[in-house]
Design an enzyme around this catalytic site. Structure first.
Site, PDB file in Angstrom:
ATOM      1  N   GLU A   1      13.096   5.544  -3.453  1.00 41.33           N
ATOM      2  CA  GLU A   1      11.813   4.905  -3.732  1.00 41.33           C
ATOM      3  C   GLU A   1      10.975   5.745  -4.689  1.00 41.33           C
ATOM      4  O   GLU A   1      10.876   6.966  -4.545  1.00 41.33           O
ATOM      5  CB  GLU A   1      11.022   4.676  -2.444  1.00 41.33           C
ATOM      6  CG  GLU A   1      11.583   3.572  -1.574  1.00 41.33           C
ATOM      7  CD  GLU A   1      10.566   3.073  -0.574  1.00 41.33           C
ATOM      8  OE1 GLU A   1       9.462   2.686  -1.003  1.00 41.33           O
ATOM      9  OE2 GLU A   1      10.864   3.074   0.631  1.00 41.33           O
TER      10      GLU A   1
ATOM     11  N   CYS B   1      13.293  -0.170   2.551  1.00 43.19           N
ATOM     12  CA  CYS B   1      12.353  -0.575   1.497  1.00 43.19           C
ATOM     13  C   CYS B   1      12.348  -2.094   1.459  1.00 43.19           C
ATOM     14  O   CYS B   1      13.353  -2.709   1.093  1.00 43.19           O
ATOM     15  CB  CYS B   1      12.776  -0.002   0.145  1.00 43.19           C
ATOM     16  SG  CYS B   1      11.740  -0.541  -1.239  1.00 43.19           S
TER      17      CYS B   1
ATOM     18  N   CYS C   1       4.040  -2.662  -0.993  1.00 41.63           N
ATOM     19  CA  CYS C   1       5.109  -2.092  -0.176  1.00 41.63           C
ATOM     20  C   CYS C   1       5.470  -3.114   0.887  1.00 41.63           C
ATOM     21  O   CYS C   1       4.613  -3.512   1.690  1.00 41.63           O
ATOM     22  CB  CYS C   1       4.652  -0.780   0.461  1.00 41.63           C
ATOM     23  SG  CYS C   1       5.861  -0.084   1.614  1.00 41.63           S
ATOM     24  N   GLY C   2       6.728  -3.544   0.899  1.00 43.22           N
ATOM     25  CA  GLY C   2       7.145  -4.593   1.814  1.00 43.22           C
ATOM     26  C   GLY C   2       7.114  -4.179   3.271  1.00 43.22           C
ATOM     27  O   GLY C   2       6.557  -4.883   4.125  1.00 43.22           O
TER      28      GLY C   2
ATOM     29  N   GLY D   1      12.460  -3.601  -2.043  1.00 41.40           N
ATOM     30  CA  GLY D   1      13.794  -3.335  -2.569  1.00 41.40           C
ATOM     31  C   GLY D   1      14.837  -4.284  -2.008  1.00 41.40           C
ATOM     32  O   GLY D   1      15.741  -4.730  -2.714  1.00 41.40           O
TER      33      GLY D   1
ATOM     34  N   HIS E   1      12.009  -2.504  -9.769  1.00 39.56           N
ATOM     35  CA  HIS E   1      13.265  -2.194  -9.087  1.00 39.56           C
ATOM     36  C   HIS E   1      14.423  -2.333 -10.065  1.00 39.56           C
ATOM     37  O   HIS E   1      14.464  -3.269 -10.868  1.00 39.56           O
ATOM     38  CB  HIS E   1      13.509  -3.147  -7.921  1.00 39.56           C
ATOM     39  CG  HIS E   1      12.507  -3.021  -6.824  1.00 39.56           C
ATOM     40  ND1 HIS E   1      12.679  -2.168  -5.761  1.00 39.56           N
ATOM     41  CD2 HIS E   1      11.306  -3.623  -6.648  1.00 39.56           C
ATOM     42  CE1 HIS E   1      11.629  -2.255  -4.964  1.00 39.56           C
ATOM     43  NE2 HIS E   1      10.781  -3.132  -5.476  1.00 39.56           N
TER      44      HIS E   1
END
Length: 281
Positions: free
Chosen positions: A214, A223, A75-76, A226, A165
């Site tokens: 998400e 995100c 998860c960024g 993303g 993604h």
């Protein structure tokens, strides 16, 4: 049993952070994480992140349970929050860098000392087998490929940032019925591990707007992976530059897909909200 936690957010994408450095397994289960993330009956968050002991020569490890109990690879926004959490635990206020072991590989966030964290997100993966998706042959890229969802044909470009993604371009992101169409993308049969979906409006080649559905969390304010995937998709389709600002509902991220090393660099904030304890059981 009471478990201490600290809540952080990255552009409104919020997480419960747990100091799990003394044990190699998460202190709570995925089912308990669902309870914690409930915005009416729990603490409220998009996910629970655990700061675990490092593996394979890294400083720390990261595990995360989404609000629905599923476990994503990475998860960024979450890893920026984790980096800030670790610095807060260690009493570090200046610039520092960590090597974090994740299910998507080793990620390197660097606190810049100005309230922002720059993350080396690694190289994007572009083959259909790496996403994974059946939209193309396993050894082929998925660039501007049509898919019918919700009775409409969408042109998709797919990118993996360690998690899947699919990116599609629209005239007006605010007009997308995200809660209606998002789950149909997420659970579509062409994505065997489900997918995150980014809807992109190009303002300029160096500035795009994004809304996201998400996987496992639904509509969120931001995100990070993303945003990275969307810039990659924009470069592949000729719609945006390698250095690009991504505007999300919660704020902006600066993304660079380096021509030199082909890695993605994401820069954005991570902010502490509050600390507390949760009585479990």
């Amino acid at each position: 049993m009471e478990i201490e936690f600290t809540k952080y957010h990255g552009l409104g994408n919020d997480f419960i952070l747990i100091d799990n450095r003394s044990k190699s397994a998460p202190l709570i289960t995925s089912e308990q994480a669902v309870q914690w993330c409930d915005r009416n009956f729990g603490i409220g968050a998009d996910g629970v992140i655990f700061a675990l002991p490092g593996l394979e020569g890294t400083d720390y490890s990261m595990r995360i349970f989404n609000a629905d109990g599923s476990e994503p690879e990475m998860c960024g926004n979450g890893i920026r929050c984790l980096a800030q959490f670790l610095a807060d635990l260690e009493g570090i206020t200046g610039s520092t860098e960590y090597r974090i072991h994740t299910l998507a590989g080793v990620i390197t966030p660097k606190l810049e000392g100005n309230g922002k964290v720059r993350v080396n997100m690694g190289m994007p993966q572009l083959l259909a087998s790496q996403i994974p998706t059946t939209l193309a042959q396993a050894d082929q890229k998925v660039i501007d490929v049509p898919l019918e969802v919700g009775g409409k044909s969408w042109q998709l470009t797919c990118v993996s940032m360690g998690n899947p993604h699919c990116i599609t371009y629209v005239e007006d992101v605010s007009a997308i019925p995200l809660e209606l169409i998002g789950p149909q993308f997420e659970h579509h049969s062409v994505f065997p591990k489900r997918t995150n979906t980014e809807f992109i409006q190009v303002i300029r080649p160096d500035y795009i707007k994004m809304r996201v559905w998400e996987r496992g969390a639904g509509a969120t304010l931001a995100c990070g992976t993303g945003a990275c995937a969307s810039v990659v998709a924009g470069v592949l389709t000729g719609k945006c530059d390698r250095i690009c600002t991504v505007e999300l509902p919660g704020g902006c991220l600066d993304i660079e897909w380096s021509e030199i090393d082909q890695r993605i660099y994401m820069t954005g904030p991570a902010q502490r909200v509050f600390t507390g304890s949760f009585r479990q059981g």
